[in-house]
Design a protein around this motif. Structure first.
Motif, PDB file in Angstrom:
ATOM      1  N   GLU A 174       0.817  -1.217   0.000  1.00  0.00           N
ATOM      2  CA  GLU A 174       0.000   0.000   0.000  1.00  0.00           C
ATOM      3  C   GLU A 174       0.849   1.265   0.000  1.00  0.00           C
ATOM      4  OE1 GLU A 174      -3.635   1.960   2.661  1.00  0.00           O
ATOM      5  OE2 GLU A 174      -2.931  -0.085   3.034  1.00  0.00           O
ATOM      6  N   GLN A 175       1.977   1.245   0.688  1.00  0.00           N
ATOM      7  CA  GLN A 175       2.832   2.430   0.762  1.00  0.00           C
ATOM      8  C   GLN A 175       3.379   2.800  -0.623  1.00  0.00           C
ATOM      9  OE1 GLN A 175       6.108   2.013   3.452  1.00  0.00           O
ATOM     10  NE2 GLN A 175       6.804   4.122   3.209  1.00  0.00           N
ATOM     11  N   ILE A 176       3.824   1.786  -1.378  1.00  0.00           N
ATOM     12  CA  ILE A 176       4.344   2.032  -2.728  1.00  0.00           C
ATOM     13  C   ILE A 176       3.242   2.567  -3.626  1.00  0.00           C
ATOM     14  CG2 ILE A 176       5.235   0.894  -4.801  1.00  0.00           C
ATOM     15  CD1 ILE A 176       7.381   1.308  -2.798  1.00  0.00           C
ATOM     16  N   GLN A 177       2.042   1.980  -3.531  1.00  0.00           N
ATOM     17  CA  GLN A 177       0.926   2.460  -4.348  1.00  0.00           C
ATOM     18  C   GLN A 177       0.611   3.921  -4.032  1.00  0.00           C
ATOM     19  OE1 GLN A 177      -2.563   0.012  -4.907  1.00  0.00           O
ATOM     20  NE2 GLN A 177      -1.458  -1.835  -4.278  1.00  0.00           N
ATOM     21  N   ASN A 178       0.578   4.234  -2.769  1.00  0.00           N
ATOM     22  CA  ASN A 178       0.284   5.617  -2.380  1.00  0.00           C
ATOM     23  C   ASN A 178       1.332   6.584  -2.935  1.00  0.00           C
ATOM     24  OD1 ASN A 178      -1.998   4.878  -0.979  1.00  0.00           O
ATOM     25  ND2 ASN A 178      -0.945   4.703   0.993  1.00  0.00           N
ATOM     26  N   ARG A 179       2.596   6.197  -2.860  1.00  0.00           N
ATOM     27  CA  ARG A 179       3.662   7.054  -3.406  1.00  0.00           C
ATOM     28  C   ARG A 179       3.496   7.238  -4.912  1.00  0.00           C
ATOM     29  NH1 ARG A 179       9.437   5.124  -2.229  1.00  0.00           N
ATOM     30  NH2 ARG A 179       9.852   7.049  -3.405  1.00  0.00           N
ATOM     31  N   ALA A 180       3.112   6.148  -5.597  1.00  0.00           N
ATOM     32  CA  ALA A 180       2.936   6.223  -7.052  1.00  0.00           C
ATOM     33  C   ALA A 180       1.843   7.221  -7.418  1.00  0.00           C
ATOM     34  CB  ALA A 180       2.607   4.836  -7.604  1.00  0.00           C
ATOM     35  N   PHE A 181       0.727   7.148  -6.713  1.00  0.00           N
ATOM     36  CA  PHE A 181      -0.367   8.070  -7.035  1.00  0.00           C
ATOM     37  C   PHE A 181      -0.033   9.501  -6.603  1.00  0.00           C
ATOM     38  CE2 PHE A 181      -2.911   4.071  -7.064  1.00  0.00           C
ATOM     39  CZ  PHE A 181      -3.367   4.174  -8.377  1.00  0.00           C
ATOM     40  N   LEU A 182       0.762   9.646  -5.558  1.00  0.00           N
ATOM     41  CA  LEU A 182       1.150  10.992  -5.120  1.00  0.00           C
ATOM     42  C   LEU A 182       2.033  11.693  -6.153  1.00  0.00           C
ATOM     43  CD1 LEU A 182       1.880  10.520  -1.300  1.00  0.00           C
ATOM     44  CD2 LEU A 182       0.112  11.973  -2.335  1.00  0.00           C
TER      45      LEU A 182
END
Length: 598
Positions: A565-573
Motif C-alpha cells: 500500500e505504501q508504494i501504491q500511495n507514493r505512485a499516485f502521489l
C-alpha cells in the motif's frame, strides 16, 4: 572421450549432456555452425552430434564444410526430418549416421558407442593395466578385483590414460580431453584430481607411482610388461537394461522440472502466433522464431517421455513450413495443434489462448434471428461471438471463457440490473453494452452506475452495433503509441509481443537514462513504468514528467512487482494514473491501457 554437440535447443542439449556425462563423456556445446567450426579447429573430437536445423546454416552444409576441412571424426546427424530423401541427403553430405528426433535415449547411446568403435584403432570393451580394470559400458573401475569409487573427473582422467597407454599426458592435454571447452579448470585442480586418483589406487594395493610423473612433461601409467588386453564385452540382459532406465528416470524428471518454465515460454510464443496472423502483424522474425520453436519441441519432448507432444510439434512445424504463404487460413488448425500440445504435456492452456486470438463478445439474447445475424457478420469485424439465452448460463461463460465484451439484448431491465449487480466483479474487466427497448433517465443512470459502457437503441442495425463494439474494444489500439520502461529485456519483449496484436505501437526501453530523449522522439500516448530500476527510479521519472508542461497530462501506468500500500500511495502521489502488480494478464493490461487512453 570428447564429443561436440551442435544444437541451439537448450531443452534438448540439457538432457543429452546429462546422459553423456553419466557415461563419462566430455561434451562441448556449439549453438551455431560458426561456433562448431571454431571448436573443431581448436580441439580434437572423437564424435560430432550435429542438428540439421541451425540458426545460421543448414547442418548438411556444415557437415560438407567439416569434411572439406579434413575433419575425419564420426558425425551423427540429428533431425526431425525422417523421409528417405532427407536421410540420403544427410548421409551424402558426409554424415556417418542419421538419427530422427525425438530420440530414443537407449538407441541414441548405442549409436554413439557404435560410431566410436569405428575409430582408427579398436577400442577395448574392458581396459586393463596390470591389476586395474575399467569397463566403459558400466563405468565401473576395479583394482585387484576391488571396486574404486571415483569422481566423474577422476574416471575421465583414468580412462584417458588407459586408452592412450603409450603417451605422456601434459596438463594441457588432460584439460583438453577431460573438461568441456566452456569450463576449463586450473592446473592445480588437475593435480588435485590426480593426487586423489593415486590415493584411491594406493588404498587398493597399487604402488605409489602407479600413475608416474614424468618431470618437465606430464603423467603416464607406470610402464609394465603386460599391455592392455581386449576382452569380450559382456552383453547387457533385459533386466539390467530395465534397471538402468529406472535409475535414470528421476534424473529425467528432475531435468523436466528444471526446464518446465522454458517449455511453457516456448508454447506461449506459439499461442501468440494466432492473433498476430489474424491481425496481419506477423513479422518475418516472429514466423522464423515460431518455426524454430516447433522444430525444437519436436526434437526434445520425446526425450522427456512425451512422444505425442513431439509428434504434435512436428505436425505444427510442417504446417508452418508448407502453408507459410497462406497462414491466415490455418489459424484454426494452429490453435487446435497448440491446444493438443498443452494437453499432451498435461499443462493448463492459457485462458487468453482459448479465444483463438480474436476479441470475443458474449451476447445474451432470446432472439435467434438477431443472434444468427450477428454470427454471420462477425468474421467481417474479426470478432468471435458466443451466445446464450438465459442467466443460468452466464456464470459459466464468465468463469471459463475468454471475453472482451458483453452485449445484453433483453427487454427486462430489472433482470439486466440484477445480473450486472451479481456479476459485477467479472464484468468490471469487460466492456459492457446494452440494447435498450424502453426506459427513463433514471433507468439509464442505474445501468451506467452498474457498469454499462454504452447503450444502443433497440433499432440499431447489427452492422452498426458490431462496428461500434469493435471500435470500443480496440478504440485505442490502432493509433496509440505505448512506451514501456523496464530494466528486464525479457519482460519488455513479452509485453511487446502481447500488445502488438491489439494494434498498439509498442516502444520499449531498458535503460531509463534515455527516457527523456525517447519521450521527445516517440511522443507516446501512454507510458508504462517499472518502479525499481538500476539507473533511475520509475517514481522519479513520473515526477519529472508531471513537472513538465508538455507531458504533465500524459497517462502513466505503473507495472511493478511491488504491491504494498505504501508504494501504491507514493505512485499516485507523484502522478500515476493507474497501478498494476506483476504478473498481469494481457486482457487486464489491455483494458487498463484502453481505459486510460479513453
Amino acid at each position: 572421450m570428447r564429443i561436440l554437440l551442435v544444437d541451439d535447443d537448450e531443452l534438448l542439449t540439457d538432457i543429452i549432456v546429462k546422459h553423456l556425462n553419466e557415461q563419462n563423456y566430455t561434451v562441448d556445446i556449439a549453438n551455431s555452425g560458426e561456433t562448431c567450426l571454431e571448436f573443431a579447429a581448436l580441439l580434437s573430437y572423437d564424435l560430432i552430434l550435429l542438428d540439421v536445423m541451425l540458426p545460421d546454416t543448414d547442418g548438411r552444409d556444415l557437415c560438407k564444410t567439416l569434411r572439406h576441412q579434413k575433419h575425419e571424426m564420426p558425425i551423427l546427424m540429428l533431425t526431425t526430418r525422417n523421409t528417405s530423401q532427407d536421410k540420403v541427403e544427410g548421409l551424402d553430405s558426409g554424415a556417418d549416421d542419421y538419427l530422427v528426433k525425438p530420440l530414443d535415449i537407449d538407441e541414441f547411446m548405442a549409436r554413439i558407442r557404435a560410431l566410436l568403435r569405428r575409430d582408427f584403432k579398436p577400442q577395448a570393451p574392458i581396459l586393463e593395466w596390470e591389476k586395474l580394470q575399467l569397463m566403459p559400458s558400466s563405468c565401473e573401475v576395479t583394482y585387484a578385483a576391488e571396486k574404486l569409487e571415483l569422481t566423474p573427473k577422476e574416471y575421465s582422467i583414468l580412462e584417458l590414460f588407459l586408452r592412450n597407454t603409450d603417451r605422456i599426458h601434459t596438463l594441457d592435454s588432460i584439460i583438453d580431453n577431460a573438461w568441456s571447452f566452456e569450463d576449463p579448470p586450473s592446473v592445480d585442480a588437475v593435480r588435485t584430481h590426480i593426487k586423489g586418483l593415486r590415493q584411491k589406487l594406493k588404498q587398493k594395493g597399487a604402488p605409489k607411482d602407479f600413475i608416474a610423473t614424468i618431470y618437465g612433461f606430464g603423467y603416464r601409467l607406470k610402464l609394465i610388461d603386460t599391455e592392455a588386453q581386449v576382452l569380450p564385452k559382456p552383453e547387457m540382459n533385459a533386466e539390467e537394461s530395465e534397471s538402468t532406465h529406472t535409475e535414470l528416470s528421476p534424473v529425467i524428471a528432475s531435468l523436466w522440472a528444471k526446464n518446465l518454465d522454458r517449455v511453457c515460454d516456448r508454447i506461449q510464443h506459439l499461442t501468440h502466433l494466432v492473433p498476430a496472423i489474424q491481425n496481419q502483424h506477423l513479422t518475418p522474425a516472429q514466423y522464423k522464431e515460431g518455426l524454430s520453436i516447433a522444430h525444437k519441441l519436436a526434437g526434445s519432448l520425446g526425450c522427456y517421455g512425451f512422444r505425442d507432444g513431439s509428434a504434435i510439434a512436428l505436425e505444427l512445424e510442417q504446417l508452418l513450413k508448407e502453408q507459410a504463404s497462406n497462414l491466415a487460413a490455418q489459424t484454426d488448425e494452429i490453435t487446435h495443434l497448440v491446444q493438443r500440445l498443452y494437453a499432451a504435456l498435461n499443462l493448463e492452456p492459457d485462458i487468453e489462448f482459448l479465444a483463438g486470438g480474436q476479441p470475443t463478445l458474449l451476447v445474451i439474447s432470446q432472439s435467434q434471428k438477431f443472434v444468427d445475424e450477428l454470427q454471420t457478420l462477425a468474421p467481417n469485424y474479426t470478432l468471435k461471438i458466443h451466445c446464450i439465452q438465459a442467466r443460468s448460463q452466464l456464470e459459466a461463460h464468465l468463469q471459463n471463457t475468454y471475453l472482451d465484451a458483453v452485449l445484453f439484448d433483453l427487454e427486462d431491465l430489472t433482470e439486466v440490473v440484477s445480473m450486472l449487480n451479481d456479476y459485477s466483479a467479472n464484468l468490471a474487466k469487460l466492456s459492457v453494452f446494452l440494447l435498450m427497448y424502453s426506459g427513463s433517465l433514471q433507468d439509464r443512470l442505474k445501468l451506467v452506475h452498474h457498469g454499462v459502457n454504452q447503450v444502443f437503441p433497440s433499432s440499431t442495425t447489427a452492422e452498426h452495433l458490431l462496428t461500434d463494439i469493435r471500435q470500443v474494444i480496440h478504440s485505442c489500439g490502432s493509433n496509440a503509441t505505448v512506451l514501456i520502461v523496464d530494466d528486464d529485456p525479457h519482460l519488455l519483449s513479452l509485453l511487446k509481443e502481447r500488445l502488438c496484436p491489439w494494434g498498439f505501437k509498442v516502444v520499449t526501453l531498458d535503460d531509463a537514462t534515455h527516457f527523456w530523449l525517447t519521450l521527445e522522439q516517440q511522443h507516446p500516448d501512454l507510458v508504462i513504468l517499472d518502479i525499481n530500476m538500476p539507473q533511475i527510479d520509475g517514481l522519479d521519472l513520473c515526477q519529472v514528467m508531471r513537472a513538465d508542461a508538455n507531458w504533465k497530462h500524459l497517462p502513466v501506468l505503473f507495472l511493478t512487482a511491488q504491491g504494498d500500500e505504501q508504494i501504491q500511495n507514493r505512485a499516485f502521489l507523484v502522478g500515476a494514473d493507474d497501478f498494476i502488480q506483476k504478473p498481469v494478464e494481457t486482457r487486464n493490461l489491455v483494458n487498463r491501457i484502453q481505459n486510460r487512453l479513453r
